[in-house]
Scaffold this motif. Structure first.
Motif, PDB file in Angstrom:
ATOM      1  N   LYS A  86       1.469 -14.740  16.191  1.00  0.00           N
ATOM      2  CA  LYS A  86       2.285 -15.051  17.356  1.00  0.00           C
ATOM      3  C   LYS A  86       1.410 -15.811  18.334  1.00  0.00           C
ATOM      4  O   LYS A  86       0.501 -15.229  18.938  1.00  0.00           O
ATOM      5  N   ASP A  87       1.648 -17.104  18.470  1.00  0.00           N
ATOM      6  CA  ASP A  87       0.812 -17.954  19.322  1.00  0.00           C
ATOM      7  C   ASP A  87      -0.667 -17.753  19.003  1.00  0.00           C
ATOM      8  O   ASP A  87      -1.509 -17.565  19.878  1.00  0.00           O
ATOM      9  N   ALA A  88      -1.011 -17.786  17.701  1.00  0.00           N
ATOM     10  CA  ALA A  88      -2.386 -17.730  17.199  1.00  0.00           C
ATOM     11  C   ALA A  88      -3.057 -16.383  17.393  1.00  0.00           C
ATOM     12  O   ALA A  88      -4.275 -16.267  17.285  1.00  0.00           O
ATOM     13  N   SER A  89      -2.296 -15.320  17.657  1.00  0.00           N
ATOM     14  CA  SER A  89      -2.843 -13.969  17.755  1.00  0.00           C
ATOM     15  C   SER A  89      -2.084 -13.077  16.769  1.00  0.00           C
ATOM     16  O   SER A  89      -0.909 -13.308  16.482  1.00  0.00           O
ATOM     17  N   SER A  90      -2.758 -12.061  16.240  1.00  0.00           N
ATOM     18  CA  SER A  90      -2.209 -11.261  15.146  1.00  0.00           C
ATOM     19  C   SER A  90      -1.201 -10.223  15.598  1.00  0.00           C
ATOM     20  O   SER A  90      -1.315  -9.645  16.689  1.00  0.00           O
ATOM     21  N   ARG A  91      -0.244  -9.965  14.700  1.00  0.00           N
ATOM     22  CA  ARG A  91       0.706  -8.869  14.850  1.00  0.00           C
ATOM     23  C   ARG A  91       0.973  -8.310  13.463  1.00  0.00           C
ATOM     24  O   ARG A  91       1.073  -9.074  12.488  1.00  0.00           O
ATOM     25  N   ALA A  92       1.033  -7.001  13.315  1.00  0.00           N
ATOM     26  CA  ALA A  92       1.229  -6.374  12.008  1.00  0.00           C
ATOM     27  C   ALA A  92       2.417  -5.427  12.054  1.00  0.00           C
ATOM     28  O   ALA A  92       2.572  -4.641  12.989  1.00  0.00           O
ATOM     29  N   LEU A  93       3.262  -5.499  11.012  1.00  0.00           N
ATOM     30  CA  LEU A  93       4.472  -4.681  10.924  1.00  0.00           C
ATOM     31  C   LEU A  93       4.528  -4.004   9.564  1.00  0.00           C
ATOM     32  O   LEU A  93       4.057  -4.551   8.560  1.00  0.00           O
ATOM     33  N   ILE A 150       0.863  -1.175   0.000  1.00  0.00           N
ATOM     34  CA  ILE A 150       0.000   0.000   0.000  1.00  0.00           C
ATOM     35  C   ILE A 150       0.900   1.225   0.000  1.00  0.00           C
ATOM     36  O   ILE A 150       1.837   1.312   0.787  1.00  0.00           O
ATOM     37  N   GLY A 151       0.582   2.169  -0.889  1.00  0.00           N
ATOM     38  CA  GLY A 151       1.458   3.331  -1.004  1.00  0.00           C
ATOM     39  C   GLY A 151       2.831   2.877  -1.466  1.00  0.00           C
ATOM     40  O   GLY A 151       2.975   2.183  -2.464  1.00  0.00           O
ATOM     41  N   ASN A 152       3.844   3.228  -0.725  1.00  0.00           N
ATOM     42  CA  ASN A 152       5.199   2.756  -1.029  1.00  0.00           C
ATOM     43  C   ASN A 152       5.729   1.905   0.123  1.00  0.00           C
ATOM     44  O   ASN A 152       6.929   1.888   0.397  1.00  0.00           O
ATOM     45  N   GLN A 153       4.801   1.194   0.781  1.00  0.00           N
ATOM     46  CA  GLN A 153       5.171   0.384   1.934  1.00  0.00           C
ATOM     47  C   GLN A 153       4.569  -1.014   1.846  1.00  0.00           C
ATOM     48  O   GLN A 153       3.607  -1.264   1.108  1.00  0.00           O
ATOM     49  N   LEU A 154       5.138  -1.901   2.626  1.00  0.00           N
ATOM     50  CA  LEU A 154       4.642  -3.267   2.774  1.00  0.00           C
ATOM     51  C   LEU A 154       4.081  -3.433   4.181  1.00  0.00           C
ATOM     52  O   LEU A 154       4.700  -3.012   5.157  1.00  0.00           O
ATOM     53  N   VAL A 155       2.905  -4.033   4.286  1.00  0.00           N
ATOM     54  CA  VAL A 155       2.349  -4.402   5.583  1.00  0.00           C
ATOM     55  C   VAL A 155       2.386  -5.917   5.683  1.00  0.00           C
ATOM     56  O   VAL A 155       1.798  -6.618   4.857  1.00  0.00           O
ATOM     57  N   LEU A 156       3.095  -6.414   6.686  1.00  0.00           N
ATOM     58  CA  LEU A 156       3.227  -7.855   6.900  1.00  0.00           C
ATOM     59  C   LEU A 156       2.436  -8.270   8.129  1.00  0.00           C
ATOM     60  O   LEU A 156       2.552  -7.642   9.189  1.00  0.00           O
TER      61      LEU A 156
END
Length: 719
Positions: free
Chosen positions: A376-383, A366-372
């Motif tokens: 983590k132990d079946a719970s979400s994390r976004a970077l 999105i835009g000029n970035q990547l969202v990954l």
């Protein structure tokens, strides 16, 4: 890309539980309403030296075309309905579930040509409506209302995709819960339908090629009478040019020498490349081809091989020009991010983000970035990362839960994502990519206080010592009381599917009544990458049942639930899980709900999409796999003379994912065996399928029936 999953219900059915101690029930509960008589046939086969009886094979016949099967279903439903009507908890659960579902719900917005498209349900509408607005703050306009498509509300809007300029909308229609789809096109400005209509699409993506037409996947038209039963072979990708009949569609990609291959197509956001994924079964193992659309007038639909051999997962992130980004598990069982430049003379993969200890689920540009997005132990994390793979920042999420979305295009200034948890319905957020700031776009108004509920994640040891995570949800007042309460244990354990925290009005009704809910992240799922999946399939499938049984033992040992207060539930592959666990440990459970389950493991590959599932289950016609399947097949391992928990089997007449014959045969075998005094019943829904597209009214009725049944046998006391 679309996969060929067994269970759509892995996440959708995270609910249900029970009420009145099994120890208080007597034989009168079943003898007052005797089971219908079921004809027992004399069919048997000798497989690898063993004679296998199959007395209820006639129940595999399509209920729509076989009067004897239809009569059996009608008689079974009458018995089940009569029993459920005697349960005092039924009315309370129905009323509470309806109340908990009565809130405004939104789906993730999709932006195209300055227009924003999104789903909205005002509360108790049977089907969500599709709205569009011009600009972020424009006035919402109703674009599609599936509630007007059928009198019984069983015709649903499945998926949809606007053209890049937002002028046209391609969408798929699902009727009666079937996996078959009808594709149609709408003029967004006028709301008028175009004449275009596509039939016999299934497991398809929706991919626009400019504004001239679209790509889709379909199977050959089935023979008369075999629409919901015949195995699916020879899937192919076609191009449909707007304004032309389906008979004129161009064949884009097919493998007639390999009729078992499946194919889906995507188009990169800049419209330059078609990316074709091919697979054999349910495993995420793909071959990948590309088509350069800028050369189509010269080369036609000429595919270029990018990945050969069905060895690894390749999840397309997006493409710009000739550069493609993928998430893959090649040399990284928990996945990594890679890119390739097809303009190079000898293109080579280059790694942008290496594998970590957490499982990388998906990435978007999105835009000029990547969202990954990571688990983590079946719970979400976004970077957030730069396109060069350098870390930028993390995205703050609201505790233990599941995040999804982060869609958009290169150059976009914003993205939208959703967050949900066991005690929080889905909230939609808009994130400003320049600042990283997230603001609510659509927040539900709740009829309960999320702070009243405690969410724990614990880890327990399975039979072989494997450490397995489990979420436990209870009212804080229940936790404070320190006493065990009736508990629903839910599991799936298969097909690389990860179970993560999510909201369910049906489950919330159980929690409000004072029960507990537990979700075990069993092996066979995708929570910890390839090794976790491999640890619960084929010859390792028994590990899944061991994990589930160990979860039940842990809940009792830790004082979460009393020994006579544990109910289990699972859908699809999870229905198989419930059937197998009950056969192996009938003493452990007070009640169970096996929903749309795979119950005959020796014949699952004979119907519709069942042939794909050999990746997880193995091949019934190969002796090594047969021995494993025979050992746990629910239909073949019922134990007469043992006291079984109360069982409610649920299925639907239009389920062409796991054909209802599985549940019919299993129920007939349960009822024929002497399994104690607790009931063994089946509930067959009409004009419904494997789960998706089910009207709200039917979901409420089924939820109340299941919860009341489980409540009757586990001792939950209503408030």
């Amino acid at each position: 890309m679309p996969r060929f999953p067994l269970a759509l219900l892995a996440a959708a059915w995270l609910t249900f539980s029970s009420q009145a101690p099994a120890s208080q029930q007597t034989a009168k509960d079943t003898t007052l309403i005797p089971y219908p008589e079921t004809r027992r046939g004399d069919v048997s086969e000798t497989l690898f030296g063993e004679t296998i009886a199959d007395p209820y094979r006639w129940l595999e016949n399509d209920v729509r075309n076989d009067p004897e099967v239809a009569d059996w279903v009608e008689r079974e439903n009458k018995v089940t309905d009569a029993y459920l009507e005697t349960l005092p908890q039924r009315a309370w659960f129905k009323d509470r579930i309806r109340g908990l579902m009565d809130y405004e719900r939104f789906g993730l917005p999709t932006k195209a040509g300055g227009r924003y498209f999104y789903l909205r349900n005002s509360g108790l509408q049977n089907q969500a409506q599709l709205f569009v607005r011009q600009g972020l703050r424009g006035k919402p306009r109703l674009l599609l209302d599936p509630n007007a498509w059928a009198k019984d509300a069983a015709t649903a809007l499945d998926s949809w995709k606007p053209s890049d300029d937002g002028k046209l909308l391609l969408y798929s229609v699902q009727d009666g819960g079937s996996d078959w789809r009808i594709l149609r096109v709408l003029d967004v400005k006028t709301g008028a339908p175009l004449a275009d209509e596509i039939r016999w699409a299934k497991f398809t993506g929706l991919a626009w090629v400019g504004d001239e037409g679209f790509l889709y996947s379909r199977f050959p038209e089935p023979k008369e009478g075999e629409t919901f039963q015949a195995r699916n072979y020879n899937q192919a990708i076609y191009f449909h040019r707007l304004g032309t009949p389906q008979s004129a569609d161009e064949l884009v990609y097919a493998t007639p020498d390999h009729p078992d291959y499946g194919h889906t197509a995507q188009v990169t956001q800049d419209g330059r490349l078609v990316v074709i994924h091919s697979q054999i079964g349910t495993d995420a193992r793909y071959e990948v081809h590309t088509v350069d659309l800028t050369r189509r007038s010269k080369d036609g639909w000429k595919p270029r091989a990018l990945v050969k051999g069905f060895e690894h997962d390749w999840r397309l992130v997006d493409g710009m020009g000739q550069v493609l980004w993928f998430v893959t598990n090649q040399d990284a069982p928990r996945y990594r991010l890679v890119a390739i430049d097809l303009a190079q003379r000898a293109p080579q993969w280059r790694q942008l983000v290496a594998q970590t200890e957490e499982t990388l689920e998906q990435a978007t540009i999105i835009g000029n970035q990547l969202v990954l997005q990571y688990l983590k132990d079946a719970s979400s994390r976004a970077l957030v990362f730069g396109l060069d793979g350098k870390s930028v920042r993390s995205i703050a999420l609201n505790g233990i839960g599941t995040a999804g979305g982060f869609g958009g295009k290169p150059g976009d200034p914003e993205t939208f994502y959703a967050f949900t948890s066991f005690n929080r319905p889905q909230t939609i957020y808009r994130m400003n990519l320049a600042t990283g700031q997230s603001t609510p776009f659509a927040s539900p108004k709740l009829l309960f206080d999320p702070r009243d509920f405690a969410i724990e994640q614990r880890f327990y040891a399975s039979k072989d010592g494997t450490r397995v995570p489990m979420f436990i949800v209870r009212k804080k007042s229940v936790v404070g009381a320190g006493k065990p309460v009736p508990t629903i244990l839910y599991g799936y354990g298969g097909f690389d599917v990860s179970l993560t925290p999510g909201f369910s009005a049906i489950r919330m009704a159980w929690l409000e009544a004072g029960g507990a809910f537990a979700l075990a992240n069993l092996r066979g799922g995708g929570e910890y990458g390839r090794a976790w999946h491999d640890g619960g399939r084929r010859e390792n499938k028994q590990n899944v049942f061991d994990d589930f049984i160990a979860a039940g033992e842990y809940l009792i040992a830790e004082g979460i639930t009393p020994r006579d207060g544990l109910a289990i539930q699972g859908g699809s592959n999870g229905g198989l899980l419930v059937g197998a666990a009950v056969n192996q440990r009938p003493d452990l459970f007070a009640a169970g709900n096996a929903a749309v389950g795979v119950m005959d493991m020796l014949r699952f590959d004979r119907f519709t999409a069942g042939r794909y599932w050999v990746d997880d289950y193995g091949y019934p016609d190969r002796e090594k796999d047969f021995r494993v399947l025979r050992a746990y097949s629910p239909y073949h391992n019922i134990r007469p003379g043992k006291d079984y928990p109360a069982m409610l089997v649920t299925t639907a007449d239009t389920d062409d994912r796991v054909v209802p014959g599985h549940s019919f045969k299993y129920t007939a075998a349960l009822q024929a065996a002497k399994l104690g005094n607790r009931p063994q019943l089946i509930r067959v829904e009409t004009r419904a399928g494997h789960g998706s597209g089910k009207p709200t009214d039917k979901a409420i009725e089924e939820g109340a029936d299941v919860l009341a049944f489980l409540a009757q046998w586990t001792g939950l006391k209503l408030p």
